[in-house]
Design a protein around this motif. Structure first.
Motif, PDB file in Angstrom:
ATOM      1  N   ARG A 120       1.072  -1.696   0.273  1.00  0.00           N
ATOM      2  CA  ARG A 120      -0.073   0.255  -0.357  1.00  0.00           C
ATOM      3  C   ARG A 120       0.827   0.986   0.120  1.00  0.00           C
ATOM      4  NH1 ARG A 120      -3.417  -1.222   5.107  1.00  0.00           N
ATOM      5  NH2 ARG A 120      -3.592   1.044   4.894  1.00  0.00           N
ATOM      6  N   LEU A 121       2.337   1.219   0.779  1.00  0.00           N
ATOM      7  CA  LEU A 121       3.051   2.481   0.555  1.00  0.00           C
ATOM      8  C   LEU A 121       4.002   2.912  -0.506  1.00  0.00           C
ATOM      9  CD1 LEU A 121       3.528   4.645   2.623  1.00  0.00           C
ATOM     10  CD2 LEU A 121       5.942   3.132   3.380  1.00  0.00           C
ATOM     11  N   LEU A 122       3.538   1.417  -1.010  1.00  0.00           N
ATOM     12  CA  LEU A 122       4.396   1.546  -2.388  1.00  0.00           C
ATOM     13  C   LEU A 122       3.734   2.189  -3.647  1.00  0.00           C
ATOM     14  CD1 LEU A 122       6.361  -1.717  -2.776  1.00  0.00           C
ATOM     15  CD2 LEU A 122       7.142   0.443  -2.182  1.00  0.00           C
ATOM     16  N   GLU A 123       2.299   1.944  -3.041  1.00  0.00           N
ATOM     17  CA  GLU A 123       1.448   2.444  -4.196  1.00  0.00           C
ATOM     18  C   GLU A 123       1.058   3.707  -3.866  1.00  0.00           C
ATOM     19  OE1 GLU A 123      -2.344   0.182  -3.643  1.00  0.00           O
ATOM     20  OE2 GLU A 123      -2.005  -1.129  -3.998  1.00  0.00           O
ATOM     21  N   THR A 124       1.498   4.126  -2.988  1.00  0.00           N
ATOM     22  CA  THR A 124       1.080   5.672  -2.777  1.00  0.00           C
ATOM     23  C   THR A 124       2.320   6.230  -3.835  1.00  0.00           C
ATOM     24  OG1 THR A 124       1.803   5.751  -0.774  1.00  0.00           O
ATOM     25  CG2 THR A 124      -0.178   6.248  -0.692  1.00  0.00           C
ATOM     26  N   ASN A 125       3.673   5.799  -3.434  1.00  0.00           N
ATOM     27  CA  ASN A 125       4.535   6.401  -3.805  1.00  0.00           C
ATOM     28  C   ASN A 125       4.932   5.498  -5.465  1.00  0.00           C
ATOM     29  OD1 ASN A 125       6.132   6.386  -1.291  1.00  0.00           O
ATOM     30  ND2 ASN A 125       7.322   5.071  -1.376  1.00  0.00           N
ATOM     31  N   SER A 126       3.692   5.697  -6.157  1.00  0.00           N
ATOM     32  CA  SER A 126       3.591   5.597  -7.400  1.00  0.00           C
ATOM     33  C   SER A 126       3.158   6.918  -7.518  1.00  0.00           C
ATOM     34  CB  SER A 126       2.635   4.300  -8.286  1.00  0.00           C
ATOM     35  OG  SER A 126       3.692   3.220  -7.869  1.00  0.00           O
ATOM     36  N   ARG A 127       2.036   6.887  -6.534  1.00  0.00           N
ATOM     37  CA  ARG A 127       1.610   8.494  -7.188  1.00  0.00           C
ATOM     38  C   ARG A 127       2.314   9.841  -6.796  1.00  0.00           C
ATOM     39  NH1 ARG A 127      -3.201   9.395  -3.946  1.00  0.00           N
ATOM     40  NH2 ARG A 127      -3.845  11.001  -4.733  1.00  0.00           N
ATOM     41  N   LEU A 128       3.983   9.702  -6.146  1.00  0.00           N
ATOM     42  CA  LEU A 128       4.544  11.304  -5.569  1.00  0.00           C
ATOM     43  C   LEU A 128       5.223  10.463  -7.008  1.00  0.00           C
ATOM     44  CD1 LEU A 128       5.345  12.726  -3.709  1.00  0.00           C
ATOM     45  CD2 LEU A 128       6.813  11.100  -2.706  1.00  0.00           C
ATOM     46  N   ALA A 129       5.502   8.880  -7.453  1.00  0.00           N
ATOM     47  CA  ALA A 129       6.775   9.437  -8.653  1.00  0.00           C
ATOM     48  C   ALA A 129       5.899  10.340  -9.264  1.00  0.00           C
ATOM     49  CB  ALA A 129       7.076   7.817  -8.744  1.00  0.00           C
ATOM     50  N   ALA A 130       5.006   9.802 -10.036  1.00  0.00           N
ATOM     51  CA  ALA A 130       4.069  11.027 -11.405  1.00  0.00           C
ATOM     52  C   ALA A 130       4.090  11.779 -10.759  1.00  0.00           C
ATOM     53  CB  ALA A 130       2.215  10.042 -11.677  1.00  0.00           C
ATOM     54  N   ALA A 131       3.810  12.410  -9.311  1.00  0.00           N
ATOM     55  CA  ALA A 131       4.046  13.612  -8.874  1.00  0.00           C
ATOM     56  C   ALA A 131       5.101  14.559  -9.239  1.00  0.00           C
ATOM     57  CB  ALA A 131       3.524  14.155  -7.677  1.00  0.00           C
ATOM     58  N   ILE A 132       6.186  13.957  -8.895  1.00  0.00           N
ATOM     59  CA  ILE A 132       7.486  14.837  -9.299  1.00  0.00           C
ATOM     60  C   ILE A 132       7.930  14.429 -10.680  1.00  0.00           C
ATOM     61  CG2 ILE A 132      10.127  13.490  -9.073  1.00  0.00           C
ATOM     62  CD1 ILE A 132       8.703  12.380  -6.462  1.00  0.00           C
ATOM     63  N   ASP A 133       7.210  13.712 -11.535  1.00  0.00           N
ATOM     64  CA  ASP A 133       7.544  13.604 -13.207  1.00  0.00           C
ATOM     65  C   ASP A 133       6.678  14.744 -13.308  1.00  0.00           C
ATOM     66  OD1 ASP A 133       8.879  11.676 -13.007  1.00  0.00           O
ATOM     67  OD2 ASP A 133       7.318  10.417 -13.190  1.00  0.00           O
ATOM     68  N   GLY A 134       5.447  14.963 -12.898  1.00  0.00           N
ATOM     69  CA  GLY A 134       4.485  15.994 -13.118  1.00  0.00           C
ATOM     70  C   GLY A 134       4.744  17.892 -12.917  1.00  0.00           C
ATOM     71  N   ALA A 135       6.033  17.391 -11.702  1.00  0.00           N
ATOM     72  CA  ALA A 135       6.473  18.887 -11.289  1.00  0.00           C
ATOM     73  C   ALA A 135       7.360  19.409 -12.315  1.00  0.00           C
ATOM     74  CB  ALA A 135       6.816  18.213 -10.222  1.00  0.00           C
ATOM     75  N   THR A 136       8.168  18.268 -12.768  1.00  0.00           N
ATOM     76  CA  THR A 136       9.757  18.847 -13.184  1.00  0.00           C
ATOM     77  C   THR A 136       9.588  19.488 -14.544  1.00  0.00           C
ATOM     78  OG1 THR A 136      10.126  16.683 -13.608  1.00  0.00           O
ATOM     79  CG2 THR A 136      11.447  17.868 -15.501  1.00  0.00           C
ATOM     80  N   GLY A 137      10.215  21.291 -14.939  1.00  0.00           N
ATOM     81  CA  GLY A 137      10.307  22.333 -15.543  1.00  0.00           C
ATOM     82  C   GLY A 137       9.442  23.141 -15.467  1.00  0.00           C
ATOM     83  N   LEU A 138       8.188  22.908 -13.880  1.00  0.00           N
ATOM     84  CA  LEU A 138       7.113  23.939 -14.128  1.00  0.00           C
ATOM     85  C   LEU A 138       7.818  24.695 -12.518  1.00  0.00           C
ATOM     86  CD1 LEU A 138       4.474  21.911 -12.956  1.00  0.00           C
ATOM     87  CD2 LEU A 138       4.296  23.078 -15.826  1.00  0.00           C
ATOM     88  N   THR A 140       7.767  25.740  -9.369  1.00  0.00           N
ATOM     89  CA  THR A 140       7.094  25.043  -8.532  1.00  0.00           C
ATOM     90  C   THR A 140       7.373  25.709  -6.711  1.00  0.00           C
ATOM     91  OG1 THR A 140       9.615  23.686  -7.766  1.00  0.00           O
ATOM     92  CG2 THR A 140       7.746  21.848  -8.734  1.00  0.00           C
ATOM     93  N   THR A 141       8.193  26.776  -7.323  1.00  0.00           N
ATOM     94  CA  THR A 141       8.675  27.705  -5.959  1.00  0.00           C
ATOM     95  C   THR A 141       7.284  28.586  -6.037  1.00  0.00           C
ATOM     96  OG1 THR A 141      10.097  28.761  -7.367  1.00  0.00           O
ATOM     97  CG2 THR A 141      10.837  27.164  -5.849  1.00  0.00           C
ATOM     98  N   THR A 142       6.308  28.558  -7.294  1.00  0.00           N
ATOM     99  CA  THR A 142       5.694  29.819  -6.966  1.00  0.00           C
ATOM    100  C   THR A 142       4.672  29.456  -6.519  1.00  0.00           C
ATOM    101  OG1 THR A 142       4.921  29.256  -9.203  1.00  0.00           O
ATOM    102  CG2 THR A 142       6.834  30.530  -9.062  1.00  0.00           C
ATOM    103  N   VAL A 143       3.551  28.448  -6.256  1.00  0.00           N
ATOM    104  CA  VAL A 143       2.573  27.886  -5.775  1.00  0.00           C
ATOM    105  C   VAL A 143       2.714  27.401  -4.000  1.00  0.00           C
ATOM    106  CG1 VAL A 143       0.868  26.479  -6.094  1.00  0.00           C
ATOM    107  CG2 VAL A 143       1.444  27.557  -7.515  1.00  0.00           C
ATOM    108  N   LYS A 144       2.609  27.915  -3.079  1.00  0.00           N
ATOM    109  CA  LYS A 144       2.636  27.237  -1.589  1.00  0.00           C
ATOM    110  C   LYS A 144       1.253  26.350  -1.803  1.00  0.00           C
ATOM    111  CE  LYS A 144       5.272  30.524  -0.074  1.00  0.00           C
ATOM    112  NZ  LYS A 144       6.214  30.799   1.383  1.00  0.00           N
ATOM    113  N   VAL A 145       1.443  25.735  -0.560  1.00  0.00           N
ATOM    114  CA  VAL A 145       0.567  24.619  -0.215  1.00  0.00           C
ATOM    115  C   VAL A 145       0.824  24.553   1.320  1.00  0.00           C
ATOM    116  CG1 VAL A 145       0.592  22.522  -1.934  1.00  0.00           C
ATOM    117  CG2 VAL A 145       2.085  22.203  -0.168  1.00  0.00           C
ATOM    118  N   ALA A 146      -0.518  24.465   1.662  1.00  0.00           N
ATOM    119  CA  ALA A 146      -0.422  24.134   3.212  1.00  0.00           C
ATOM    120  C   ALA A 146      -0.165  22.752   4.064  1.00  0.00           C
ATOM    121  CB  ALA A 146      -2.250  25.072   3.718  1.00  0.00           C
TER     122      ALA A 146
END
Length: 179
Positions: A120-138, A140-146
């Motif tokens: 189950r943790l590895l499944e969440t890590n797959s989503r995190l990997a996709a987010a990292i891929d999606g963040a490339t070239g963006l 990312t320092t211009t938007v904040k999250v709470a």
């Protein structure tokens, strides 16, 4: 966030995933759910906490990345952590220098089947990997999250990715000690 930063984050994520597998490998459910005599969480509870945390953090990251995409905010320069991100990354780096209590939504009260926690943790890590891929070239320092732990604490998207990974490393270090 640069491609090099994305590669570094993915390498760190790979280490986290391998460590999660190594911690849980060959450990029977009774051992996984046994709390240490000195107090604290069992290894299974630690895994559940990491899953709960990732489940709360990922939608925030994904939403911020979607916003960056919609607005066409690109960047070729390296992303920084910002002050709050830097402080949290430093504070969470294992081994822990201080204990802190988590907030109620992240307390691992229902662990479920201990034998499925690593997958189950590895499944969440797959989503995190996709987010990292999606963040490339963006930018990312211009938007904040709470922070899902405390909404008055805010940090940029790159910092959120780093914080998620260092938080996982901290707790996997803790789980190894429990076992």
């Amino acid at each position: 966030m640069t491609p090099e930063q994305a590669r570094e984050l993915k390498a760190e994520l790979e280490v986290v995933s391998k460590e999660a597998q190594a911690v849980a490998e060959g450990v029977d459910p009774a051992t996984m759910t046994k709390r240490p005599a000195s107090g604290g969480w069992s290894a299974a509870e630690i895994f559940q906490h990491l899953i709960l945390t990732a489940d709360a953090m990922l939608p925030l990251i994904e939403g911020a990345l979607a916003q960056l995409e919609r607005e066409g905010r690109k960047s070729t320069g390296p992303a920084g952590l910002g002050v709050m991100g830097w402080l949290l990354v430093k504070a969470l780096e294992p081994p822990p220098r201080m204990k802190s209590k988590t907030s109620k939504p992240f307390e691992p009260v229902a662990v479920g089947d201990p034998e499925t926690l690593a997958s189950r943790l590895l499944e969440t890590n797959s989503r995190l990997a996709a987010a990292i891929d999606g963040a490339t070239g963006l930018a990312t320092t211009t938007v904040k999250v709470a922070s899902p732990f405390n909404t008055s604490v805010k940090y940029n998207v790159y910092a959120a990715l780093r914080i998620t990974l260092v938080h996982a490393r901290r707790h996997l270090w803790q789980a190894r000690g429990v076992l």
